[in-house]
Design an enzyme around this catalytic site. Sequence first.
Site, PDB file in Angstrom:
ATOM      1  N   ASP A  94       0.825  -1.216   0.000  1.00 47.15           N
ATOM      2  CA  ASP A  94       0.000   0.000   0.000  1.00 47.15           C
ATOM      3  C   ASP A  94       0.860   1.267   0.000  1.00 47.15           C
ATOM      4  O   ASP A  94       2.020   1.251   0.412  1.00 47.15           O
ATOM      5  CB  ASP A  94      -0.856   0.050   1.279  1.00 47.15           C
ATOM      6  CG  ASP A  94      -2.017  -0.928   1.228  1.00 47.15           C
ATOM      7  OD1 ASP A  94      -2.030  -1.791   0.339  1.00 47.15           O
ATOM      8  OD2 ASP A  94      -2.899  -0.823   2.104  1.00 47.15           O
ATOM      9  N   ASP A  95       0.233   2.355  -0.413  1.00 46.00           N
ATOM     10  CA  ASP A  95       0.726   3.735  -0.257  1.00 46.00           C
ATOM     11  C   ASP A  95       1.741   4.186  -1.303  1.00 46.00           C
ATOM     12  O   ASP A  95       2.269   5.289  -1.213  1.00 46.00           O
ATOM     13  CB  ASP A  95       1.294   4.010   1.154  1.00 46.00           C
ATOM     14  CG  ASP A  95       0.235   3.870   2.234  1.00 46.00           C
ATOM     15  OD1 ASP A  95      -0.924   3.557   1.898  1.00 46.00           O
ATOM     16  OD2 ASP A  95       0.580   4.062   3.416  1.00 46.00           O
ATOM     17  N   HIS A 144      -6.380   3.205  -3.854  1.00 42.28           N
ATOM     18  CA  HIS A 144      -6.176   3.434  -2.409  1.00 42.28           C
ATOM     19  C   HIS A 144      -6.453   4.911  -2.082  1.00 42.28           C
ATOM     20  O   HIS A 144      -5.778   5.481  -1.236  1.00 42.28           O
ATOM     21  CB  HIS A 144      -4.742   3.031  -2.041  1.00 42.28           C
ATOM     22  CG  HIS A 144      -4.507   2.832  -0.572  1.00 42.28           C
ATOM     23  ND1 HIS A 144      -5.404   2.215   0.267  1.00 42.28           N
ATOM     24  CD2 HIS A 144      -3.454   3.174   0.231  1.00 42.28           C
ATOM     25  CE1 HIS A 144      -4.919   2.183   1.490  1.00 42.28           C
ATOM     26  NE2 HIS A 144      -3.735   2.770   1.502  1.00 42.28           N
ATOM     27  N   HIS A 148      -5.312   9.758   0.502  1.00 43.47           N
ATOM     28  CA  HIS A 148      -5.028   9.003   1.733  1.00 43.47           C
ATOM     29  C   HIS A 148      -5.121   9.923   2.955  1.00 43.47           C
ATOM     30  O   HIS A 148      -4.217   9.962   3.804  1.00 43.47           O
ATOM     31  CB  HIS A 148      -3.631   8.377   1.636  1.00 43.47           C
ATOM     32  CG  HIS A 148      -3.447   7.161   2.502  1.00 43.47           C
ATOM     33  ND1 HIS A 148      -3.246   7.232   3.856  1.00 43.47           N
ATOM     34  CD2 HIS A 148      -3.428   5.846   2.200  1.00 43.47           C
ATOM     35  CE1 HIS A 148      -3.108   6.012   4.335  1.00 43.47           C
ATOM     36  NE2 HIS A 148      -3.222   5.147   3.349  1.00 43.47           N
ATOM     37  N   HIS A 239       3.779  -2.113   3.130  1.00 42.88           N
ATOM     38  CA  HIS A 239       3.792  -0.778   2.517  1.00 42.88           C
ATOM     39  C   HIS A 239       5.099  -0.632   1.742  1.00 42.88           C
ATOM     40  O   HIS A 239       6.177  -0.857   2.338  1.00 42.88           O
ATOM     41  CB  HIS A 239       3.675   0.306   3.593  1.00 42.88           C
ATOM     42  CG  HIS A 239       2.370   0.256   4.325  1.00 42.88           C
ATOM     43  ND1 HIS A 239       2.124  -0.625   5.352  1.00 42.88           N
ATOM     44  CD2 HIS A 239       1.221   0.957   4.140  1.00 42.88           C
ATOM     45  CE1 HIS A 239       0.885  -0.455   5.779  1.00 42.88           C
ATOM     46  NE2 HIS A 239       0.311   0.488   5.056  1.00 42.88           N
TER      47      HIS A 239
HETATM   48 ZN    ZN Z   1      -2.569   3.201   3.217  1.00 43.02          ZN
END
Ligand code: ZN
Length: 277
Positions: A94-95, A144, A148, A239
């Site tokens: 993620d991210d 995502h 965020h 991540h």
């Molecule tokens: Zn995230």
Amino acid sequence: MFYYITNTWEKIIASLYCTMWKHKNIVPILLVLGIISALLALFAVSSWWWVFLVVFVWLGITTWGSFDVRQSYFTDVFYKKQRESRRRIALTFDDGPTPMTLEILTLLKQYQAKATFFCIGKQINKHPDIFRKIIEEGHTIGNHTMNHSKGFGFLNAHQVEQEIDSCDASINDIVPHKPRFFRPPFGVTNPSVAKAVQETKHHVIGWSNRSLDTLITDENKIFDRVSRRLVPGDIVLFHDTSNKTLRVVVRLLEYMQQENFESVTVDELLNLQAYEH
Ligand SMILES: [Zn+2]
């Protein structure tokens, strides 16, 4: 025979749990209990403590349902492949995309592993080439959100929808894909997220094995935490944002090779379409 009965009861309880354990069912039940206990307290039949108890239970269940993505409390969440017969898992990152994503891609290629990257729209705009490379190397991407936002859990349905749509637009600027997978920031689900994903027609993807790689500083602890609990069908959350994660992923891929685990994309593991064409 005994096993058969146990198994049947387990199935009944599991299916009841799946159908009943939903925000839309629990709220009316608690509302009725709240009204009954308030009326009884009003006419001095019972104590007001029962009303407080109902409110307390409602708060507890709502908080638990919001933060534990595996509960599927507000909306259906895919968080693992149940009864996976092969030794397959799905690594997810993620991210990103970030420069660290390139290092992760090199590693995945080296170990012939496939992964799923839940990308942030503004990161895609910053690193379009890295984003393109993720897809070119045969990995899957998911939405995502655009920003965020730290306050994601407090956005209304319209704002969540905008966050999802903007991220989809950033993806569409680079590749002709509309992703069907969405992972909410921090794994938060609530009525706004449920309404937004219903409108945008995304599948919510959670996880069953959380590395906590952004919280735990000791990489040995992260590796132990993930590897000890790793079972077929797991969706593992990492991540692609730090060197620490990179070092843990090297060890994990090595461990998976020894233990005959294969990492596939989430769409392959769950047998779902990752994109709308
Ligand atoms: Zn995230």
